[in-house]
Design a protein around this motif. Sequence first.
Motif, PDB file in Angstrom:
ATOM      1  N   VAL A   1       0.725  -0.772   0.281  1.00 43.10           N
ATOM      2  CA  VAL A   1       0.193   0.217   0.337  1.00 43.10           C
ATOM      3  C   VAL A   1       1.402   0.942  -0.115  1.00 43.10           C
ATOM      4  CG1 VAL A   1      -1.534   1.301   1.423  1.00 43.10           C
ATOM      5  CG2 VAL A   1      -1.909  -1.405   1.282  1.00 43.10           C
ATOM      6  N   HIS A   2       1.661   0.579   1.335  1.00 41.00           N
ATOM      7  CA  HIS A   2       2.911   2.610   1.309  1.00 41.00           C
ATOM      8  C   HIS A   2       3.609   2.194  -0.296  1.00 41.00           C
ATOM      9  CE1 HIS A   2       5.586   4.977   3.974  1.00 41.00           C
ATOM     10  NE2 HIS A   2       5.819   4.872   2.613  1.00 41.00           N
TER      11      HIS A   2
ATOM     12  N   ILE B   1     -10.006   1.809  -9.996  1.00 46.55           N
ATOM     13  CA  ILE B   1      -9.609   2.577 -10.259  1.00 46.55           C
ATOM     14  C   ILE B   1      -9.642   3.680  -9.872  1.00 46.55           C
ATOM     15  CG2 ILE B   1     -10.499   4.694 -12.829  1.00 46.55           C
ATOM     16  CD1 ILE B   1     -10.713   1.971 -14.451  1.00 46.55           C
ATOM     17  N   LYS B   2     -10.363   4.099  -8.584  1.00 48.95           N
ATOM     18  CA  LYS B   2     -11.003   5.060  -8.051  1.00 48.95           C
ATOM     19  C   LYS B   2      -9.964   4.773  -7.182  1.00 48.95           C
ATOM     20  CE  LYS B   2     -15.386   5.018  -8.784  1.00 48.95           C
ATOM     21  NZ  LYS B   2     -17.458   4.766  -8.227  1.00 48.95           N
ATOM     22  N   ALA B   3      -9.749   3.132  -6.597  1.00 48.67           N
ATOM     23  CA  ALA B   3      -8.692   3.347  -5.338  1.00 48.67           C
ATOM     24  C   ALA B   3      -7.131   4.028  -5.864  1.00 48.67           C
ATOM     25  CB  ALA B   3      -8.374   2.168  -5.043  1.00 48.67           C
ATOM     26  N   TYR B   4      -6.841   3.369  -7.519  1.00 51.12           N
ATOM     27  CA  TYR B   4      -5.953   4.034  -7.713  1.00 51.12           C
ATOM     28  C   TYR B   4      -5.368   5.342  -7.587  1.00 51.12           C
ATOM     29  CZ  TYR B   4      -1.902   4.703 -10.790  1.00 51.12           C
ATOM     30  OH  TYR B   4      -0.896   5.480 -11.017  1.00 51.12           O
ATOM     31  N   LYS B   5      -6.742   6.477  -8.063  1.00 52.49           N
ATOM     32  CA  LYS B   5      -7.055   7.668  -7.869  1.00 52.49           C
ATOM     33  C   LYS B   5      -6.840   8.696  -6.298  1.00 52.49           C
ATOM     34  CE  LYS B   5      -9.755   8.263 -12.184  1.00 52.49           C
ATOM     35  NZ  LYS B   5     -10.915   8.724 -12.689  1.00 52.49           N
ATOM     36  N   GLY B   6      -7.018   7.518  -5.798  1.00 53.57           N
ATOM     37  CA  GLY B   6      -7.199   7.972  -4.140  1.00 53.57           C
ATOM     38  C   GLY B   6      -6.094   7.345  -3.216  1.00 53.57           C
ATOM     39  N   ILE B   7      -5.886   6.567  -3.811  1.00 56.94           N
ATOM     40  CA  ILE B   7      -4.845   5.976  -2.728  1.00 56.94           C
ATOM     41  C   ILE B   7      -4.206   6.956  -2.044  1.00 56.94           C
ATOM     42  CG2 ILE B   7      -2.499   5.528  -4.388  1.00 56.94           C
ATOM     43  CD1 ILE B   7      -3.321   2.649  -2.818  1.00 56.94           C
TER      44      ILE B   7
ATOM     45  N   VAL C   1      -5.838   0.268   7.018  1.00 59.98           N
ATOM     46  CA  VAL C   1      -7.574   0.119   6.469  1.00 59.98           C
ATOM     47  C   VAL C   1      -7.497  -0.464   4.757  1.00 59.98           C
ATOM     48  CG1 VAL C   1      -7.657   2.231   8.833  1.00 59.98           C
ATOM     49  CG2 VAL C   1      -7.657   2.609   6.743  1.00 59.98           C
ATOM     50  N   PHE C   2      -6.439   0.301   4.389  1.00 58.31           N
ATOM     51  CA  PHE C   2      -6.353  -0.622   3.082  1.00 58.31           C
ATOM     52  C   PHE C   2      -7.933  -1.021   2.478  1.00 58.31           C
ATOM     53  CE2 PHE C   2      -5.726  -2.098  -1.390  1.00 58.31           C
ATOM     54  CZ  PHE C   2      -5.741  -0.939  -1.897  1.00 58.31           C
ATOM     55  N   TYR C   3      -7.923  -2.565   3.099  1.00 57.85           N
ATOM     56  CA  TYR C   3      -9.097  -3.545   2.213  1.00 57.85           C
ATOM     57  C   TYR C   3     -10.556  -2.570   3.068  1.00 57.85           C
ATOM     58  CZ  TYR C   3     -12.595  -7.203   2.059  1.00 57.85           C
ATOM     59  OH  TYR C   3     -13.005  -7.611   1.806  1.00 57.85           O
TER      60      TYR C   3
END
Lengths: 178, 158
Positions: A4-5, A49-55, A63-65
């Motif tokens: 995630v980091h 795609i949303k996760a990539y944009k907002g990571i 809390v990623f999952y």
Amino acid sequence: MGLVHLARDGDKAAFAKLVEQYQNRIVAVAYGVAGNRQDAEDIAQDTFIKAYKGINSLQEDGVFYRWLVRIAVNTAISHKQSGRSGELIPLESIAEPVDQGETPEAYLERRGEEERIQEMLAPLPSDSRAVLVLREIEGLGYEEIAKVLEIPIGTVRSRIHYARDRLRRAISLKNEVK
Amino acid sequence: MQCPDCVKLLYAYMDDELGREERLLVASHLKTCEACQKEWHEIQQALAAYRGEFAAISASPGFTGRVMASLPEESQSALAFLPVTAIGLLLAGSAVIYAVFSPLIYPILRLLYRLLMSLAPLPAMILPAFPLLLYGGMAVLAVAFLILTWTTRKVVLS
């Protein structure tokens, strides 16, 4: 350093590993809400795609999952509400390729199972489906579901009871018909 | 315990959400009541069927590749450094403007100062007498600019 980091630092290979790691669970969650396979894949793809944009907005790696599931559920609910759901398209008109190594019989059996679950889920509203899939498939506790969906625990409890009641009635009716 | 009370608590019993006393009451009622046992089995059967339907659900082959091909091209790290980039550009731009256009800027500033004098004579007279106030005001504006840049970055990334 965690995936995630690394993904947050713009490492696409790390993000690809996260997709690999969570894709089946996210497709299952999306399927639980949307009720059909094609929509579930589209929703899961939108989710990543949303996760990539907002990571970058994610403060804590741990809390990623939970965050990903929240995106998936919200995407699935808005997908259904927007009327883009594949349920409106007759099943016969969708030319679905047979998975590699899948016999025509296995394909038909899989399609039959999918239609069965669609029938079972049809009467349930999206928010109840979301709670049900998180409880029964993801195995989350009431408190965790409340955190993921950002709703009070009492609402989680009542939605789970409602969804299970509807499901039980649907299956009892099906058994009686048989 | 009566049957309607037991039925009401079956889901909570299943999820281990009951206190010790209630849990024991439901368990002992279930042992002796056939009607509630039937309810219990129906619930278990329905949920098993539901879970069973998900066993075959997984992402289709090539899913990761499709997701990765759909990702936007812009570099996340470039966006992450947006405030630093903005400060650098601001400083470099100011230096260039000062070096090249100072003969032009000075008359404009004088004009603006006269305009300020006529519109609001008091602050225009006071400000040059208090350089700290003048530079403090400029610092506040610079901080406001930085906050604006940071907020824009957040909005772009959300």
